[in-house]
Scaffold this active site. Structure first.
Site, mmCIF file in Angstrom:
data_model
loop_
_atom_site.group_PDB
_atom_site.id
_atom_site.type_symbol
_atom_site.label_atom_id
_atom_site.label_comp_id
_atom_site.label_asym_id
_atom_site.label_seq_id
_atom_site.Cartn_x
_atom_site.Cartn_y
_atom_site.Cartn_z
ATOM 1 C CB SER A 157 71.621 52.151 28.128
ATOM 2 O OG SER A 157 70.766 51.117 28.530
HETATM 3 N N1 SAH Z 1 72.167 47.451 30.653
HETATM 4 C C1 SAH Z 1 72.375 46.791 29.376
HETATM 5 C C2 SAH Z 1 71.301 47.115 28.375
HETATM 6 C C3 SAH Z 1 69.983 46.611 28.806
HETATM 7 S S1 SAH Z 1 68.791 46.381 27.514
HETATM 8 C C4 SAH Z 1 73.738 47.132 28.817
HETATM 9 O O1 SAH Z 1 74.464 47.928 29.424
HETATM 10 O O2 SAH Z 1 74.098 46.559 27.779
HETATM 11 C C5 SAH Z 1 67.593 45.564 28.523
HETATM 12 C C6 SAH Z 1 67.894 44.113 28.804
HETATM 13 O O3 SAH Z 1 66.897 43.640 29.716
HETATM 14 C C7 SAH Z 1 67.779 43.228 27.569
HETATM 15 O O4 SAH Z 1 68.970 42.511 27.399
HETATM 16 C C8 SAH Z 1 66.599 42.313 27.892
HETATM 17 O O5 SAH Z 1 66.733 41.001 27.373
HETATM 18 C C9 SAH Z 1 66.613 42.304 29.410
HETATM 19 N N2 SAH Z 1 65.354 41.930 30.078
HETATM 20 C C10 SAH Z 1 64.081 42.234 29.723
HETATM 21 N N3 SAH Z 1 63.207 41.705 30.610
HETATM 22 C C11 SAH Z 1 63.945 41.074 31.565
HETATM 23 C C12 SAH Z 1 63.632 40.338 32.741
HETATM 24 N N4 SAH Z 1 62.379 40.143 33.166
HETATM 25 N N5 SAH Z 1 64.653 39.829 33.486
HETATM 26 C C13 SAH Z 1 65.951 39.992 33.087
HETATM 27 N N6 SAH Z 1 66.313 40.669 31.969
HETATM 28 C C14 SAH Z 1 65.316 41.203 31.227
#
Ligand code: SAH
Length: 205
Positions: A52
């Site tokens: 993000s």
């Molecule tokens: N906070 C992270 C960026 C998040 S991007 C950082 O600082 O790098 C969103 C993430 O959520 C992705 O890696 C995606 O694979 C994950 N995601 C999506 N659906 C999810 C779920 N149901 N449970 C866990 N992770 C999930």
């Protein structure tokens, strides 16, 4: 980067700004992106996911109002950057990531920079983590159609959750507060664009 968060975006929480100064963001992206690591934008991290934008990390961390004694659940570990920031603010962080290869890379990275109070696992975070619930704070870093019911249930009374809610293309940051009597108060914040939360209580795919 941190000066910009304070002056341009009005991030005022000193503990959040300090945590963002302490955690080197470039270590969370691939080497060819290092030069861009301190700019104010999201970056690709593989598996079609992104790390993000720093402002969004700061704003979500600030909205969550984390104290040093809190236990936090994070959904969407991604690179582990937001996890590392939460680990500086809280007593303990549990983080769930759906994509196994991202979870493994995040575990290695968090260990190599010496963040001890974090536990990452790979499964669908929309069902929460009942074995270690309840949580004082929950942060969801992927876009949900609405707040997953298990997550609201796993908040302790007085607890807070921050989650991007809306369509697959655009969302608003929403803050939930669980009242002592059991009710829930909902408040909308600014517009954001996250990758989708995929799972049983999220998007189907
Ligand atoms: N906070 C992270 C960026 C998040 S991007 C950082 O600082 O790098 C969103 C993430 O959520 C992705 O890696 C995606 O694979 C994950 N995601 C999506 N659906 C999810 C779920 N149901 N449970 C866990 N992770 C999930």
């Amino acid at each position: 980067m941190v000066e910009e968060l304070e002056k341009k975006y009005g991030i005022a929480d000193r503990r959040v700004l300090k945590a963002m100064l302490d955690i080197p963001r470039h270590l969370f992206v691939r080497k060819h992106l290092w030069a861009q690591a301190y700019g104010d934008h999201a970056l690709p991290i593989g598996a079609e996911q992104t790390i993000s934008q720093p402002f969004v990390v700061a704003r979500m961390s600030e909205m969550l109002r984390v104290s040093p004694e809190h236990t936090v659940l994070e959904i969407g570990t991604g690179t582990g950057y937001q996890t590392a920031i939460l680990a500086k603010l809280a007593r303990r962080v549990y983080s769930l990531e759906r994509v196994g290869e991202l979870a493994r890379a995040a575990i290695d990275r968090l260990r190599s920079i010496g963040i001890p109070n974090v536990k990452v696992q790979a499964f669908d975070g929309t069902v929460g983590w009942s074995e270690v619930a309840p949580f004082a704070r929950i942060l969801v870093t992927a876009a949900a159609p609405s707040a997953p019911k298990p997550l609201i249930e796993q908040l302790r009374p007085g607890g807070r959750m921050v989650i991007p809610e809306g369509s697959r293309e655009e969302q608003r940051l929403v803050s939930y507060r669980k009242l002592r009597g059991g009710g829930v108060r909902r408040e909308e914040g600014e517009a954001v664009a996250f990758v989708p939360l995929i799972g049983r209580y999220g998007w189907a795919s």
